[in-house]
Write an enzyme that holds these catalytic residues in place. Sequence first.
Site, short mmCIF file in Angstrom:
data_model
loop_
_atom_site.label_atom_id
_atom_site.label_comp_id
_atom_site.label_asym_id
_atom_site.label_seq_id
_atom_site.Cartn_x
_atom_site.Cartn_y
_atom_site.Cartn_z
N HIS A 23 -1.03 64.52 -55.58
CA HIS A 23 -2.02 64.63 -56.65
C HIS A 23 -3.38 64.10 -56.19
O HIS A 23 -4.42 64.68 -56.49
CB HIS A 23 -1.57 63.82 -57.87
CG HIS A 23 -0.40 64.41 -58.59
ND1 HIS A 23 -0.48 64.86 -59.89
CD2 HIS A 23 0.88 64.63 -58.21
CE1 HIS A 23 0.70 65.33 -60.26
NE2 HIS A 23 1.55 65.19 -59.25
N ASP A 122 -6.51 64.18 -63.56
CA ASP A 122 -5.31 64.90 -63.12
C ASP A 122 -4.50 65.43 -64.32
O ASP A 122 -4.52 64.84 -65.41
CB ASP A 122 -4.44 63.93 -62.32
CG ASP A 122 -3.27 64.61 -61.68
OD1 ASP A 122 -3.39 64.99 -60.51
OD2 ASP A 122 -2.20 64.76 -62.34
N TRP A 368 2.63 72.34 -53.32
CA TRP A 368 1.44 73.19 -53.38
C TRP A 368 0.45 72.90 -52.25
O TRP A 368 -0.18 73.80 -51.69
CB TRP A 368 0.75 73.07 -54.74
CG TRP A 368 -0.35 74.07 -54.93
CD1 TRP A 368 -1.66 73.80 -55.21
CD2 TRP A 368 -0.25 75.51 -54.86
NE1 TRP A 368 -2.38 74.97 -55.31
CE2 TRP A 368 -1.54 76.02 -55.10
CE3 TRP A 368 0.80 76.40 -54.61
CZ2 TRP A 368 -1.81 77.40 -55.11
CZ3 TRP A 368 0.52 77.77 -54.61
CH2 TRP A 368 -0.76 78.25 -54.86
N SER A 370 1.22 71.92 -49.25
CA SER A 370 1.78 72.55 -48.05
C SER A 370 1.56 74.06 -48.07
O SER A 370 1.22 74.67 -47.05
CB SER A 370 3.28 72.25 -47.94
OG SER A 370 3.47 70.88 -47.68
N ALA A 388 10.20 70.21 -59.12
CA ALA A 388 8.82 70.19 -59.63
C ALA A 388 8.26 71.61 -59.75
O ALA A 388 8.90 72.48 -60.33
CB ALA A 388 7.94 69.30 -58.75
N ASP A 389 7.06 71.85 -59.17
CA ASP A 389 6.44 73.17 -59.26
C ASP A 389 6.85 74.09 -58.11
O ASP A 389 6.37 75.21 -58.00
CB ASP A 389 4.90 73.02 -59.26
CG ASP A 389 4.39 72.26 -58.04
OD1 ASP A 389 5.21 71.62 -57.35
OD2 ASP A 389 3.18 72.30 -57.77
N GLN A 390 7.75 73.61 -57.26
CA GLN A 390 8.03 74.32 -56.00
C GLN A 390 8.66 75.70 -56.19
O GLN A 390 8.40 76.63 -55.42
CB GLN A 390 8.90 73.44 -55.09
CG GLN A 390 8.20 72.15 -54.71
CD GLN A 390 9.16 71.02 -54.39
OE1 GLN A 390 10.34 71.23 -54.16
NE2 GLN A 390 8.65 69.79 -54.40
N1 UDP Z 1 2.02 65.60 -45.09
C1 UDP Z 1 1.62 65.29 -43.80
N2 UDP Z 1 2.56 64.81 -42.93
C2 UDP Z 1 3.87 64.66 -43.26
C3 UDP Z 1 4.27 65.00 -44.58
C4 UDP Z 1 3.33 65.47 -45.47
O1 UDP Z 1 0.44 65.42 -43.45
O2 UDP Z 1 4.66 64.23 -42.42
C5 UDP Z 1 1.00 66.05 -46.05
C6 UDP Z 1 0.92 67.56 -46.13
O3 UDP Z 1 0.02 68.05 -45.15
C7 UDP Z 1 0.45 67.78 -47.55
C8 UDP Z 1 1.03 66.61 -48.31
O4 UDP Z 1 1.34 65.62 -47.34
O5 UDP Z 1 -0.96 67.74 -47.60
C9 UDP Z 1 2.29 66.96 -49.06
O6 UDP Z 1 1.94 67.59 -50.25
P1 UDP Z 1 2.82 68.72 -50.90
O7 UDP Z 1 2.13 69.12 -52.17
O8 UDP Z 1 3.08 69.80 -49.94
O9 UDP Z 1 4.22 68.04 -51.17
P2 UDP Z 1 4.64 66.66 -51.89
O10 UDP Z 1 4.54 65.60 -50.88
O11 UDP Z 1 3.69 66.45 -53.06
O12 UDP Z 1 6.06 66.95 -52.30
#
Ligand code: UDP
Length: 474
Positions: A23, A122, A368, A370, A388-390
Amino acid sequence: MEKKACSKNGAHVLVFPYPAQGHMLPLLDLTHQLSQRNLSITILITPGNLPILTPLLSANPSIQTLIFPLPNSPLIPRGVENIKDLGDGGNIPMINALSKLQEPITQWFGSHSNPPVAILSDFFLGWTYSLARKLKIPRITFYCSAAIFAAVSDHLWGDSVAVKLGLEVKFQELPGSPCLTWEELPTLFRRYKELQVTDTNFELVKNSMIANTLSWGLVFNSIAALEDEFLDYLREKMGHPRVFTVGPLHLLGRHSNLGGSPITNDGVLSWLDECEDGSVLYVCFGSQKLLKKAQMEALAIGLEKSGVKFVWAVKQATTQQLMDGFGSVPDGFEGRVAGRGFVIKGWAPQSAILSHPAVGGFLSHCGWNSVLEAIASGVMILCWPMEADQYLDDKLMVDYKKAAVRVCNGSDTVPDPDELARKIAKSMRGDVVEKIRAKELRDNAVEAVKVGGSSNKDLDSLVQELAILKGQNA
Ligand code: UDP
């Protein structure tokens, strides 16, 4: 407590991020863009999250901070201020705890010589809508998720009684009439339906979620070309055009220090330099998700049997988590795949990996951020949505845009390793149409953030609208 700093001439906006990795990242990137466009920004933060702002504040010395301690909650251990230390189950108590800041924010607002003309917060902070109404200023909802998710979410929370526990939901009036099984519905909504009778904290969460689309405007870290039909749907539903699409924000530069230091993982980039273009699969399930032991084993066998080159970023489980059944990289695995597989234990430099020409596929949970990072690099996603939103991101990419391949789904699903290996090998080695679509989306993304592109124009329009609000308040 407020940090003194030089101010700007543009409208004053209070930015309120939600303290969770996925977020905060994009909202801080947006805040940088707004500050660069001469807006005067105050950012609300709790002390424990302040270090995350360091890069943003260094790049923008005019940004002020409004620091309030996180109000006490019986469900949040002392000293914990970020969802990364609570897990997803911490969202309900966190939303409730933060809502207790209404009074201190109101007092700060009343004592300010140049109070904000709007609150940009947010979508997990929907309660700021009623706060903004009290303060007689507009509230703008920031979505770190897709417009398809906002549309589905709006429908679910707005008519929650109609949704029956455990049953699928068909969204007849949404573009393409998507149908979601119970497991595919957003996690927060499922929790609400399962626990609302016993957990009174949910009432506030429900009202917050409904308030998002009642707000003055919506801002998405997305691309108009990716989801124009859902953006139009929202404009029509809200009865006004103030739906701004400003992504992918990371293409304009990162402005927070979330996660770990990627410097220690620089070796992966040199390793990728030795690989053929488009030949490597990058595997990562975001910043939070840990796989169970059986899932880790199946994935390891699948990767090994696929014969494909890969980089696997593995979030490290604590001793307690290992005892609770979460997994680690199986013994002997790294030796068996030496030369063909690169395992990163800990934080990976994901953006840099995805933009390396050697990377041709991304096995992802479809968070999102990613998804947007993959799109911006033209990398085809192999989807394994979990929560979640995945599931909605997966549907958008696989079913609507035909730009990704679904290889597995479910938070607890243990994939069949042979099938997984086949799917990986087929999509990575084959001349699949999804690869072409992924490259087309990359072109859309790069175009969108250029001067005159759709996201650039929307960012300018947002700033102009805020200037009008300032004029009205003068
Ligand atoms: N990320 C990263 N390195 C890692 C794991 C995650 O840089 O080893 C970053 C990734 O590039 C993205 C964020 O963490 O920007 C993950 O956000 P996402 O919305 O994909 O998934 P969430 O962590 O919220 O489930």
